[in-house]
Design a protein around this motif. Structure first.
Motif, mmCIF file in Angstrom:
data_model
loop_
_atom_site.group_PDB
_atom_site.id
_atom_site.type_symbol
_atom_site.label_atom_id
_atom_site.label_comp_id
_atom_site.label_asym_id
_atom_site.label_seq_id
_atom_site.Cartn_x
_atom_site.Cartn_y
_atom_site.Cartn_z
ATOM 1 N N UNK A 21 6.808 18.634 33.106
ATOM 2 C CA UNK A 21 6.077 17.547 32.452
ATOM 3 C C UNK A 21 6.670 16.228 32.908
ATOM 4 N N UNK A 22 5.835 15.226 32.993
ATOM 5 C CA UNK A 22 6.338 13.896 33.316
ATOM 6 C C UNK A 22 5.426 12.831 32.720
ATOM 7 N N UNK A 23 6.014 11.687 32.529
ATOM 8 C CA UNK A 23 5.270 10.527 32.059
ATOM 9 C C UNK A 23 5.478 9.442 33.097
ATOM 10 N N UNK A 62 5.712 -2.561 32.145
ATOM 11 C CA UNK A 62 4.710 -3.637 32.074
ATOM 12 C C UNK A 62 3.383 -3.121 31.520
ATOM 13 N N UNK A 63 3.030 -1.899 31.868
ATOM 14 C CA UNK A 63 1.813 -1.301 31.319
ATOM 15 C C UNK A 63 1.913 -1.110 29.819
ATOM 16 N N UNK A 64 3.077 -0.652 29.355
ATOM 17 C CA UNK A 64 3.292 -0.465 27.922
ATOM 18 C C UNK A 64 3.252 -1.804 27.188
ATOM 19 N N UNK A 65 3.881 -2.812 27.770
ATOM 20 C CA UNK A 65 3.848 -4.149 27.156
ATOM 21 C C UNK A 65 2.418 -4.657 27.096
ATOM 22 N N UNK A 66 1.686 -4.497 28.183
ATOM 23 C CA UNK A 66 0.296 -4.957 28.234
ATOM 24 C C UNK A 66 -0.588 -4.259 27.222
ATOM 25 N N UNK A 70 -2.452 -5.908 23.971
ATOM 26 C CA UNK A 70 -3.892 -5.748 23.774
ATOM 27 C C UNK A 70 -4.191 -5.172 22.397
ATOM 28 N N UNK A 71 -3.442 -4.145 22.019
ATOM 29 C CA UNK A 71 -3.655 -3.535 20.695
ATOM 30 C C UNK A 71 -3.361 -4.534 19.583
ATOM 31 N N UNK A 113 -7.029 4.248 19.660
ATOM 32 C CA UNK A 113 -7.691 4.994 20.743
ATOM 33 C C UNK A 113 -7.319 4.429 22.111
ATOM 34 N N UNK A 114 -7.259 3.123 22.222
ATOM 35 C CA UNK A 114 -6.867 2.495 23.493
ATOM 36 C C UNK A 114 -5.451 2.909 23.867
ATOM 37 N N UNK A 115 -4.532 2.849 22.886
ATOM 38 C CA UNK A 115 -3.136 3.200 23.150
ATOM 39 C C UNK A 115 -2.993 4.670 23.526
ATOM 40 N N UNK A 116 -3.622 5.555 22.774
ATOM 41 C CA UNK A 116 -3.502 6.995 23.033
ATOM 42 C C UNK A 116 -4.125 7.345 24.381
ATOM 43 N N UNK A 117 -5.228 6.685 24.729
ATOM 44 C CA UNK A 117 -5.865 6.933 26.022
ATOM 45 C C UNK A 117 -4.926 6.543 27.168
ATOM 46 N N UNK A 118 -4.232 5.405 27.027
ATOM 47 C CA UNK A 118 -3.279 4.967 28.047
ATOM 48 C C UNK A 118 -2.141 5.977 28.154
ATOM 49 N N UNK A 119 -1.628 6.404 27.016
ATOM 50 C CA UNK A 119 -0.521 7.357 26.998
ATOM 51 C C UNK A 119 -0.933 8.676 27.652
#
Length: 99
Positions: free
Chosen positions: A3-5, A10-14, A18-19, A36-42
């Protein structure tokens, strides 16, 4: 099983900004859409066994549950609020799939 993330700071900050921009001016009413936006990014940045995750949840669907959970919490003088994190994780998991 590997597994990897691969999300970046910078993406997390952005996405967090936004949220916040979605939640604060709406006084929390638009929180389901921000979630939903945050979970979709994750999910987009999570890889399990070489397969990306996708999230197909919609803010309007979560909003209905959000209202239901809020009303149940009010009716039970806050006791139902103990179950909300579990219900939220169940909802997120049911909308998360392998690509």
């Amino acid at each position: 099983m590997q597994s990897e993330f691969n999300g970046k700071l910078l993406g997390l900050i952005g996405i967090s900004l936004l949220c916040s921009i979605i939640i604060i001016p709406t006084l929390g009413i638009a929180t389901p859409w921000a979630v939903c936006i945050y979970v979709k990014w994750h999910a987009k940045h999570t890889i399990i066994n070489g397969m990306h995750l996708t999230f197909d949840g919609k803010g309007i669907s979560l909003f209905g549950n959000w209202i239901k959970w809020l009303l149940l919490s009010i009716i039970t003088c806050g006791i139902y609020a103990l179950w909300i994190p579990i219900k939220m994780q169940q909802w997120v998991t049911s909308h998360t799939h392998f690509e």
